[in-house]
Scaffold this motif. Structure first.
Motif, PDB file in Angstrom:
ATOM      1  N   ALA A 210       0.824  -1.208   0.000  1.00 13.57           N
ATOM      2  CA  ALA A 210       0.000   0.000   0.000  1.00 13.57           C
ATOM      3  C   ALA A 210       0.861   1.262   0.000  1.00 13.57           C
ATOM      4  CB  ALA A 210      -0.937  -0.006   1.202  1.00 13.57           C
ATOM      5  N   ALA A 211       1.975   1.224   0.721  1.00  9.34           N
ATOM      6  CA  ALA A 211       2.880   2.383   0.749  1.00  9.34           C
ATOM      7  C   ALA A 211       3.487   2.628  -0.624  1.00  9.34           C
ATOM      8  CB  ALA A 211       3.985   2.161   1.786  1.00  9.34           C
ATOM      9  N   ALA A 212       3.881   1.542  -1.291  1.00 10.06           N
ATOM     10  CA  ALA A 212       4.439   1.691  -2.637  1.00 10.06           C
ATOM     11  C   ALA A 212       3.379   2.209  -3.605  1.00 10.06           C
ATOM     12  CB  ALA A 212       4.998   0.352  -3.118  1.00 10.06           C
ATOM     13  N   TYR A 213       2.139   1.752  -3.433  1.00  2.98           N
ATOM     14  CA  TYR A 213       1.052   2.260  -4.272  1.00  2.98           C
ATOM     15  C   TYR A 213       0.873   3.766  -4.065  1.00  2.98           C
ATOM     16  CZ  TYR A 213      -3.654   3.618  -5.543  1.00  2.98           C
ATOM     17  OH  TYR A 213      -4.724   4.298  -6.050  1.00  2.98           O
ATOM     18  N   SER A 214       0.805   4.190  -2.811  1.00  3.69           N
ATOM     19  CA  SER A 214       0.619   5.616  -2.523  1.00  3.69           C
ATOM     20  C   SER A 214       1.762   6.451  -3.084  1.00  3.69           C
ATOM     21  CB  SER A 214       0.508   5.832  -1.011  1.00  3.69           C
ATOM     22  OG  SER A 214      -0.645   5.191  -0.502  1.00  3.69           O
ATOM     23  N   LEU A 215       2.971   5.931  -2.957  1.00  6.66           N
ATOM     24  CA  LEU A 215       4.118   6.638  -3.510  1.00  6.66           C
ATOM     25  C   LEU A 215       4.022   6.724  -5.033  1.00  6.66           C
ATOM     26  CD1 LEU A 215       6.855   7.994  -3.066  1.00  6.66           C
ATOM     27  CD2 LEU A 215       7.908   5.719  -3.162  1.00  6.66           C
ATOM     28  N   SER A 216       3.559   5.657  -5.670  1.00  6.26           N
ATOM     29  CA  SER A 216       3.437   5.682  -7.129  1.00  6.26           C
ATOM     30  C   SER A 216       2.415   6.724  -7.568  1.00  6.26           C
ATOM     31  CB  SER A 216       3.044   4.293  -7.655  1.00  6.26           C
ATOM     32  OG  SER A 216       1.673   4.020  -7.448  1.00  6.26           O
ATOM     33  N   GLN A 217       1.370   6.927  -6.774  1.00  2.00           N
ATOM     34  CA  GLN A 217       0.376   7.946  -7.113  1.00  2.00           C
ATOM     35  C   GLN A 217       0.986   9.345  -7.044  1.00  2.00           C
ATOM     36  OE1 GLN A 217      -1.710   6.230  -8.681  1.00  2.00           O
ATOM     37  NE2 GLN A 217      -3.632   6.689  -7.663  1.00  2.00           N
ATOM     38  N   LEU A 218       1.807   9.588  -6.060  1.00  2.00           N
ATOM     39  CA  LEU A 218       2.507  10.873  -5.967  1.00  2.00           C
ATOM     40  C   LEU A 218       3.444  11.067  -7.152  1.00  2.00           C
ATOM     41  CD1 LEU A 218       3.392  10.874  -2.172  1.00  2.00           C
ATOM     42  CD2 LEU A 218       1.994  12.612  -3.303  1.00  2.00           C
ATOM     43  N   LEU A 219       4.150  10.004  -7.509  1.00  4.98           N
ATOM     44  CA  LEU A 219       5.172  10.105  -8.551  1.00  4.98           C
ATOM     45  C   LEU A 219       4.580  10.245  -9.952  1.00  4.98           C
ATOM     46  CD1 LEU A 219       7.642   7.461  -7.146  1.00  4.98           C
ATOM     47  CD2 LEU A 219       8.102   9.908  -7.410  1.00  4.98           C
ATOM     48  N   GLN A 220       3.277   9.993 -10.111  1.00  5.88           N
ATOM     49  CA  GLN A 220       2.636  10.176 -11.410  1.00  5.88           C
ATOM     50  C   GLN A 220       2.278  11.627 -11.682  1.00  5.88           C
ATOM     51  OE1 GLN A 220      -0.409   7.137 -12.628  1.00  5.88           O
ATOM     52  NE2 GLN A 220      -0.092   6.424 -10.552  1.00  5.88           N
TER      53      GLN A 220
END
Length: 498
Positions: A210-220
């Motif tokens: 979930a943390a990696a998912y949230s980070l990926s949303q920021l990085l998009q």
């Protein structure tokens, strides 16, 4: 050249109806990531089919009135014994766009919901979190803004004791971050990067994913290259993300998928890639692709593996094409990656042609100007597989032809080996007859390189009825193609034309 952003879902290993629901959601979000890459849409995460106990939620009749929503809100406000049930009913209804707007327009509605989210009653708090998760998934950007007051609490609860609740908070944060720059700016000021860095070190796989998912949303985000990527690099998150690119990790494939997308967004942001290469990203990507290729060859792959292949291939392809290409190639010591890419190409040619294209693009970047990899194409006997792809459209044919050009540019020895391939000239003649001008242009380039180095190649081309195909192109509407075809006819076949 660097390829831009792409986009996914979540789920962990397991079996049964719960995992089937999660798998279905993963496939839906795979399509959203693809759409976002092509059309700049937003991808969000929501597992609204699941209750806390893993049972499916019943989807209510979509005809809901404002009065019904108001009555439900009054039940939630009253603090009665059925508050949890009322929150659960609200959560079921909030998947409807109309109900989302009805609810947030009610006076004090978000204040009450966020208040319940901070309740000391775990059951109330969890149901309020589910309601926030539904709202965070809304398509209307204004709804993410009304959720803004919840962000300090969301970040605070990331350090709590309940892994399940932390996971919920992470997905809410990720969804909110995807929508609005105002939300992202506030999250950055509130320390979201450091909070995610801590969650990535969690012993709980669901939290790490979930943390990696949230980070990926920021990085998009469109401003990621300027604001978010530097903060991620400064916080030292990339070594951990690279470490998670491991199928044998206790955290599993789906955590690797999210980590791979994070790394892809970082690489494609235009950041100086030297630090990522020095941290071992190329080496880890190669090891992972070889493992995936071996799994495909042995028939032990799992469903959804293409979700991992895609971002890993993009990371590797972009790094090879970057200004740090020389440093990158220093980690590319294992030519088995070519065999792995070939296996992946064959596996997904029909079902996921976009994965095939990405792997062909990596092969192109590997062989461009690199004699070692061009020679390995022959020693591993990969050309028969590649030549079979030339009749395919959608960019697959042009990528194969470009790869053939890379090999032919290596000179006489490589051109001799090319012309010895039984299917080469038959495939090239097929390509000359296609309606795709780029494929025809590339075919003419490959032919010129081979014919200029190999006298015997002219005979083989004629034996495959290449002359009629070449003559037909002389009347092509594309001037550049006509000029190239005329050049080949005049230089190599003037005395053979009918």
């Amino acid at each position: 050249m660097l390829r831009g952003s792409g986009a996914v879902c979540r789920a962990r290993s397991g079996a049964g109806p719960v995992e089937e629901i999660k798998a279905r959601r993963r496939q839906q979000e795979w399509a959203l990531r693809k759409a976002r890459r092509e059309k700049q849409l937003i991808s969000k995460r929501l597992l609204r089919e699941l209750q806390g106990d893993g049972e499916e939620i019943e989807i209510r009749d979509p005809s809901v009135t404002q009065e019904e929503v108001s009555q439900l809100f009054q039940r939630i406000q009253c603090g009665s014994e059925d508050r949890v049930a009322a929150l659960r009913s609200l959560c079921q209804l909030l998947h409807l766009k109309e109900v989302q707007m009805m609810f947030v327009r009610l006076e004090n509605s978000m204040h009450v919901l966020i208040g319940l989210f901070t309740s000391n009653l775990a059951s109330v708090q969890l149901e309020a979190a589910r309601c926030l998760l539904e709202l965070s998934h809304a398509n209307d950007p204004s709804i993410s803004l009304v959720c803004l007051p919840a962000t300090p609490y969301l970040l605070t609860y990331l350090s709590g004791q309940s892994a399940k609740f932390t996971e919920q908070c992470l997905y809410i944060l990720g969804n909110l971050a995807a929508e609005d720059e105002t939300v992202r700016n506030q999250l950055l000021l509130q320390g979201v990067i450091q909070a995610l860095a801590t969650c990535l070190q969690s012993p709980h796989g669901a939290v790490v994913e979930a943390a990696a998912y949230s980070l990926s949303q920021l990085l998009q985000a469109k401003e990621a290259g300027e604001k978010i990527v530097p903060a991620v690099l400064e916080a030292g998150l990339t070594p951990r993300l690279i470490q998670l690119l491991d199928l044998d990790s206790e955290f599993g494939m789906h955590t690797a998928v999210e980590s791979a997308w994070c790394l892809h967004y970082i690489v494609s942001s235009g950041v100086n890639s030297e630090c990522l290469i020095s941290q071992g990203l190329v080496h880890q990507a190669v090891i992972l692709l070889i493992a995936l290729g071996h799994a495909i060859d042995s028939g032990t792959t799992t469903d959804g593996v293409e979700l991992l292949i895609y971002p890993v291939a993009r990371c590797l392809g972009n790094l090879i094409a970057s200004c740090e290409a020389a440093l990158c190639r220093g980690q590319l010591l294992d030519c088995r990656v070519l065999q792995a890419l070939s296996s992946i190409i064959s596996k997904f040619l029909q079902s996921q042609p976009s994965v095939t294209r990405e792997c062909l693009w990596v092969l192109n970047n590997l062989t461009a100007g690199d004699e070692r990899f061009c020679s390995a194409i022959f020693s591993l006997n990969l050309l028969p597989v590649l030549l079979q792809l030339i009749p395919f459209s959608g960019g697959i044919n042009t990528l194969v032809l470009t790869l053939l050009g890379n090999i032919a540019e290596m000179g006489s020895e490589h051109c001799e080996k090319l012309q010895q391939q039984e299917e080469l000239f038959s495939a090239l003649c097929t390509s000359l007859r296609t309606a795709d001008p780029e494929a025809v242009r590339l075919t003419l380039e490959v032919l010129n390189l081979i014919l200029s180095h190999c006298g015997q190649a002219c005979v083989e081309f004629v034996n495959q009825n290449g002359i009629p195909a070449l003559e037909a192109i002389q009347y092509n509407s594309n001037k550049e193609i006509r000029v190239r075809a005329n050049f080949l006819m005049d230089r190599y076949f003037t005395d053979k034309a009918v």
